[in-house]
Design an enzyme around this catalytic site. Structure first.
Site, PDB file in Angstrom:
ATOM      1  N   VAL A  26      -5.993   8.003 -34.957  1.00 17.08           N
ATOM      2  CA  VAL A  26      -6.547   9.224 -34.359  1.00 17.08           C
ATOM      3  C   VAL A  26      -8.045   9.082 -34.170  1.00 17.08           C
ATOM      4  CG1 VAL A  26      -6.950  11.694 -34.676  1.00 17.08           C
ATOM      5  CG2 VAL A  26      -4.722  10.711 -35.263  1.00 17.08           C
ATOM      6  N   ASP A 200      -9.614  -0.905  11.605  1.00 17.48           N
ATOM      7  CA  ASP A 200      -9.043  -1.958  12.447  1.00 17.48           C
ATOM      8  C   ASP A 200      -7.553  -2.088  12.147  1.00 17.48           C
ATOM      9  OD1 ASP A 200      -8.674  -3.704  10.173  1.00 17.48           O
ATOM     10  OD2 ASP A 200     -10.794  -4.228  10.319  1.00 17.48           O
ATOM     11  N   LYS A 222      -9.216  -5.743  16.315  1.00 21.81           N
ATOM     12  CA  LYS A 222      -9.431  -7.045  16.947  1.00 21.81           C
ATOM     13  C   LYS A 222      -8.102  -7.774  16.916  1.00 21.81           C
ATOM     14  CE  LYS A 222     -14.289  -7.468  15.634  1.00 21.81           C
ATOM     15  NZ  LYS A 222     -15.306  -8.273  14.937  1.00 21.81           N
TER      16      LYS A 222
END
Length: 410
Positions: A26, A200, A222
């Site tokens: 803890v 693109d 492209k």
């Protein structure tokens, strides 16, 4: 007290004394947040976990190697009680109550004067979730709500608009190999906050459908051997929109600096005096082979891998690649943009000593729903491309790693 909800508040603990009782799991989970808050931490426990001991060794806290003693919670601001001794926890919480110290108790939340919320962080925001019903406390449900909110903020599906003026600029974001889930958290968050997105055809297209209708999307594709937007036009578009005070994201496939011409865009923006943030992306050179079941390295098989652009054939005078040297390497060769030239590449590698039987895999549309894998050898690579009509984008892997794992397409 149990009939009323807890009052949420943020504690500013920088330089203020905090005591943690117990050094188990803890404490190990809670200590990093206290350290990050700048608290002056004293930890009291006979034993601690190795991770907690490392924190003490690093000077992040003071460790007193002993059990809890009355008086430990005097003149402090906050206490975390997390020992395995129920009696000690009860006595400590009673001391905290007497000293009016806010106290979290891990073994009995109802006896504590404070509760620790489920917290998460995203871009300078802390999300804290508490259960309002003390009788129906469900830590798992609370944590699930926390996770859902934080994930939404991080991946951009939960968008909180900024009401302050944002500084204009450009973010050059690597979108990864194609699967929309493989963009980075930061990249997705910037995309969700963009005014203009210039993308693109290799960018993760599915992400565009998540954009609000007011976002302007510019196609800067492209296409191989086809239509394209000139690099100069892309640079000018980035500059023009940024100068209009807009937040611009240039979304690219893979990583911006791995055959992505990203530095050309960074240089153009710098010359125009425009700030640019670069967000790296997962490169297809590694991720696509992995998605097809091929590790680019493997113990006892390949100790190195080389990534090469194949968009220019080996016999082209413009080529900058030392193909004869590559033929002598024993590791993995990954070729990007090489579908049209693979026959010539294979011929060159074989001519300089590479075995014609060297395994080869062509992975088209990697990580997307259209992904497919075609296996061949160096000697049959050219024929395989024609016979199976392999089209760009495709990643080509050459080397013994191709045969290491199971072939999902077999």
């Amino acid at each position: 007290m149990a009939e009323h909800p807890a009052y949420p508040v943020g504690l500013r603990l920088t330089g203020r004394r905090v005591v943690v009782l117990g050094g188990g799991e803890v404490a190990q989970r809670r200590l990093p947040a206290l350290i990050a808050a700048g608290a002056d931490i004293t930890l009291v426990s006979p034993e601690v976990t190795p991770s907690v001991e490392a924190m003490a060794d690093a000077g992040e806290l003071t460790w007193e190697r002993r059990p809890y003693a009355d008086g430990d919670l005097t003149d402090i601001w906050y206490a975390l009680i997390a020992t395995s001794d129920h009696d000690a926890n009860t006595r400590a919480s009673a001391e905290a109550e007497r000293n009016r110290v806010w106290c979290v108790r891990s073994d009995d939340a109802d006896e504590a004067t404070a509760w620790t919320p489920a917290t998460g962080h995203s871009e300078g925001v802390t999300v804290a979730v508490l259960t309002t019903d003390a009788k129906g406390r469900d830590p798992r449900h609370t944590a699930a709500i926390r996770d859902a909110v934080v994930e939404g903020l991080r991946d951009g599906t939960l968008v909180a608009p900024h009401h302050r003026t944002r500084a204009p600029g450009v973010a050059l974001v690597g979108g990864g190999p194609g699967d929309p889930d493989l963009i980075t958290v930061r990249g997705r968050r910037l995309l969700a906050a963009a005014d203009v997105v210039i993308t693109d055809h290799l960018g993760p297209r599915d992400l565009l459908t998540e954009l609000p209708p007011n976002v302007e999307v510019i196609d800067a594709a492209k296409l191989p051997y086809g239509r394209f937007m000139a690099q100069e036009a892309i640079n000018n578009a980035l500059i023009e929109h940024a100068k209009q005070g807009k937040s611009v994201v240039r979304l690219k496939g893979g990583d911006p600096f791995v055959y992505g011409r990203g530095m050309e865009e960074v240089q153009a923006l710098a010359e125009a005096g425009i700030a640019c943030t670069v967000v790296p992306g997962i490169s297809s050179s590694i991720s696509v082979p992995g998605a097809a079941g091929i590790p680019v390295t493997h113990r006892g098989v390949a100790h190195e891998f080389t990534v090469v652009s194949g968009h220019i054939a080996p016999d082209d005078e413009r080529s900058l690649v030392d193909w004869p040297s590559l033929a002598k390497l024993t590791g993995t060769l990954v070729i990007l943009m090489g579908v049209a030239t693979i026959a010539k590449v294979a011929e060159t590698l074989i001519a300089h000593g590479k075995s014609p039987d060297t395994p080869l895999a062509l992975i088209q549309e990697g990580t997307t729903a259209a992904q497919r894998r075609v296996d061949a050898t160096l000697a049959t690579a050219g024929e395989a491309v024609l016979a199976h009509e392999v089209k760009p984008p495709a990643v080509i892997v050459i080397g013994e790693v191709v045969n290491v794992g199971p072939n999902p397409s077999a």
